[in-house]
Design a protein around this motif. Structure first.
Motif, PDB file in Angstrom:
ATOM      1  N   VAL A   1      38.059  38.689  44.679  1.00 37.81           N
ATOM      2  CA  VAL A   1      37.899  37.225  44.855  1.00 37.81           C
ATOM      3  C   VAL A   1      37.494  36.657  43.500  1.00 37.81           C
ATOM      4  O   VAL A   1      36.491  37.080  42.911  1.00 37.81           O
ATOM      5  CB  VAL A   1      36.846  36.875  45.917  1.00 37.81           C
TER       6      VAL A   1
ATOM      7  N   MET B   1      36.727  33.273  41.004  1.00 35.23           N
ATOM      8  CA  MET B   1      36.352  31.854  40.960  1.00 35.23           C
ATOM      9  C   MET B   1      36.900  31.256  39.671  1.00 35.23           C
ATOM     10  O   MET B   1      36.774  31.861  38.595  1.00 35.23           O
ATOM     11  CB  MET B   1      34.826  31.686  41.001  1.00 35.23           C
TER      12      MET B   1
ATOM     13  N   TYR C   1      38.954  28.889  44.152  1.00 37.54           N
ATOM     14  CA  TYR C   1      38.887  30.348  44.390  1.00 37.54           C
ATOM     15  C   TYR C   1      40.310  30.879  44.665  1.00 37.54           C
ATOM     16  O   TYR C   1      41.167  30.174  45.213  1.00 37.54           O
ATOM     17  CB  TYR C   1      37.977  30.663  45.585  1.00 37.54           C
TER      18      TYR C   1
ATOM     19  N   ARG D   1      42.291  34.777  45.866  1.00 35.81           N
ATOM     20  CA  ARG D   1      42.133  36.173  46.319  1.00 35.81           C
ATOM     21  C   ARG D   1      43.401  36.949  45.914  1.00 35.81           C
ATOM     22  O   ARG D   1      44.519  36.483  46.126  1.00 35.81           O
ATOM     23  CB  ARG D   1      41.944  36.209  47.818  1.00 35.81           C
TER      24      ARG D   1
END
Length: 644
Positions: free
Chosen positions: A146, A148, A159, A161
């Motif tokens: 993950v 940022m 964000y 993933r």
């Protein structure tokens, strides 16, 4: 087109150094020896191709190092001296993914979660890197990160993933290749399809069930000298299992060997396979046939050792104790009870005993009570010790006078008690004759010439000699000549061939032949005085004969030939032609005898006054006498006749 720049960095041996590129740029570096990280390589080489490349920043290579303290998993990379041509990412590692989709250089990136073992890092350009070699020590198949994203211009945070899948390449350096040959054993005569062994099982055992084994491929080594051995088995290259194709026999072959090559080639592994057969007692004990057949020469010495009876045990797994016996006791030979030795007590003669002797023998095993029965054969080799023998001392044959040249008139045969290989007999004519000959090898008697009419019989002396020995035999062949001239000639006219002198040419003298459509007549006359009519054998003259000048008789030969094939002479006959005398010449006085006679007195009565000679060509010369038979007259007379 720009050339490629190559950089070699030696970052391990020295704490500081300087390198220079081909374009003259110098790069300096320092390594702090205390708790310094360890580079993965002693030097790095990279190539750069900027042909048609408009990007300002081009990825060249990755330099990675291992922290001295494994807990310090984050390293920062930098050049010791600045250069305008190259930059180094302080969070150096392999670029895995580019997170910056908007090419916004004002963003900042942070990994919030999922960076287990601190394997990954992300720079301000949004490039996700692998920064640690610890990945090879992990077992995870993927990592979920993950990230940022913080924008300094808009103070916004977002964000994302990302899932990173790990594709692990085999590390063949951990593979152990068997050094010793792989050996399996199987009982002989096992059923077809019997499983013998599995290569994968052995590799798994040696390599501690390594998963590398499942990625190995196997193939037969076709360059192996024992390539024929593998034909007896079926090999599954996927499973590594060997099974038998045939029922294998220990007595034919004890073991089989071949090799298997493992792939990939970087393994450099070739397995030697040896399959050994386990012998079982599947063959009965039998007589060795070579020990039951012998050949000896006749007229042998006695006693005579022939040989020894042997047994064959192909399996050789059990002990035995055989005794040997003759089924029928014989005074000719004996067999030793224990050793099987054969002794001959009789002097053999092939002409008496025949080609071979046979004896039935028995072998009994005292341990297992088994019995073997077979036949002992003794072949008698003939020696050339008997000469040839004719069946008769005298042979009588009849042949026709008209027999053809080259025909076989008889075959004489001498016998020998020795067999063919020692009984080669040659035949010879002792009394030479040009009319007959004999074939040296077959004894055939041939007619070489036509038989003259004057010959009525002939005796040939034949000698037979056997090769290799000085032994001979002789016999006589009496040949009677059958005169078959009557078939072709009128023999009753044979003595009636006369011709008077002064006869014209072409006068028929006599007819010897017969009218026939099967044969024709020819005349052989060296003087060319006569001829013959070919259709019936009538002899004619070609000359006018004078009895007083020519010979009174002539001999000619008439031959008969086949009309269709005139090269075949059927018969011949000799004919005598006589010239008959005629009284065709008057007498003549010999002028030299004429003379005048003068007497001074009268001779006595019957006194021969004078002799007068005449010539008579038809008979002979004549002499006449003049005598006075009385005083007043004279008489002319021969010695036997008188003429007034």
């Amino acid at each position: 087109m720009c050339s490629l720049d190559r950089v070699h960095l030696n970052l391990h041996k020295k704490p500081s150094d300087q390198v220079q590129l081909r374009n003259g740029i110098l790069i300096n570096f320092n390594i702090i020896s205390s708790q310094a990280p360890i580079f993965s390589q002693k030097s790095y080489t990279f190539s750069l191709d900027i042909t048609n490349n408009r990007n300002k920043t081009i990825f060249v290579c990755q330099i990675s190092a291992q922290p001295y303290n494994i807990n310090r998993s984050h390293l920062v990379y930098e050049f010791l001296s600045s250069t305008k041509n190259f930059i180094i990412n302080p969070d150096n590692g392999a670029i895995i993914q580019n997170i910056d989709y908007n090419n916004n250089n004002s963003n900042h990136y942070y990994i919030l979660s999922g960076n287990k073992y601190s394997l990954f890092s992300i720079n301000n350009l949004g490039q996700l890197y692998l920064i640690s070699s610890m990945l090879n020590r992990t077992s995870e198949e993927y990592f979920e990160l993950v990230i940022m994203i913080s924008s300094s211009s808009s103070s916004s945070i977002s964000y994302c993933r990302t899932n990173i899948s790990i594709i692990r390449s085999p590390n063949w350096s951990y593979f152990n290749c068997p050094i010793m040959p792989i050996e399996w054993m199987i009982e002989e005569e096992s059923p077809i399809g019997t499983k013998i062994g599995n290569i994968k099982e052995i590799l798994l055992m040696i390599n501690n069930n390594s998963e590398l084994i499942e990625q190995i491929k196997m193939k037969l080594n076709n360059n192996n000298n024992n390539n024929n051995d593998v034909k007896a088995f079926h090999f599954n290259s996927s499973t590594g299992i060997f099974i038998s194709k045939y029922r294998l026999d220990y007595e034919q072959k004890h073991f089989y060997s071949f090799s298997i090559i493992l792939e990939p080639n970087e393994l450099h592994c070739t397995l030697s396979i040896i399959i050994k057969l386990i012998n079982i007692n599947d063959n009965p004990i039998i007589f060795d046939q070579k020990s039951l057949i012998y050949t000896i020469n006749e007229n042998n010495l006695i006693p005579y050792y022939i040989g020894r009876i042997e047994l064959i045990d192909l399996d050789q797994l059990f002990s035995y104790e055989y005794k040997y016996y003759l089924k029928n006791i014989s005074s000719q030979i004996s067999i030793d009870l224990t050793t099987g030795s054969i002794i001959l007590f009789d002097k053999l003669d092939r002409e008496i005993h025949g080609e071979k002797l046979q004896y039935e023998i028995i072998a009994i095993d005292n341990i297992n009570q088994k019995k073997l029965i077979d036949v002992l054969i003794i072949n008698i080799n003939d020696l050339n010790d008997h000469g040839p023998i004719f069946e008769k001392d005298f042979y009588q044959i009849n042949i026709n006078k008209s027999s053809q040249i080259g025909s076989i008139i008889f075959q004489i045969i001498a016998l020998s008690y020795d067999p063919i290989m020692n009984g080669n007999i040659s035949y010879y004519l002792i009394n030479s004759s040009s009319i007959f000959s004999i074939d040296k090898y077959t004894g055939n008697i041939y007619l070489n010439e036509y038989i003259p009419s004057i010959i009525t019989n002939f005796t040939l002396i034949i000698e037979a000699i056997e090769d290799g020995i000085n032994l001979i035999d002789r016999t006589n062949v009496f040949i009677s000549i059958i005169n078959d001239d009557y078939i072709f000639f009128k023999l009753e006219n044979l003595n009636q061939c006369f011709i008077d002198e002064n006869k014209l040419n072409g006068t028929n003298i006599c007819t010897i032949g017969k009218d026939s459509i099967d044969f024709i007549y020819y005349l052989i006359d060296p003087m060319n005085l006569f001829d013959v009519l070919s259709n019936n054998g009538t002899i004619i003259n070609r000359k006018i004969f004078d009895y007083e000048r020519d010979k009174h008789k002539y001999n000619v030969t008439i031959i008969v030939q086949d009309r269709k094939n005139q090269s075949i002479l059927l018969s011949s006959i000799n004919v005598t032609i006589y010239i008959r005398h005629l009284n065709d010449n008057p007498p003549e006085f010999l002028t030299k005898n004429f003379t005048k006679l003068l007497y001074l007195f009268y001779p006595l009565i019957n006194t021969i006054i004078y002799k007068i000679e005449f010539i008579d060509k038809d008979q002979s010369n004549l002499t006449y006498e003049i005598i006075n038979d009385i005083y007043t007259s004279y008489t002319l007379r021969t010695y036997t006749n008188s003429i007034e």
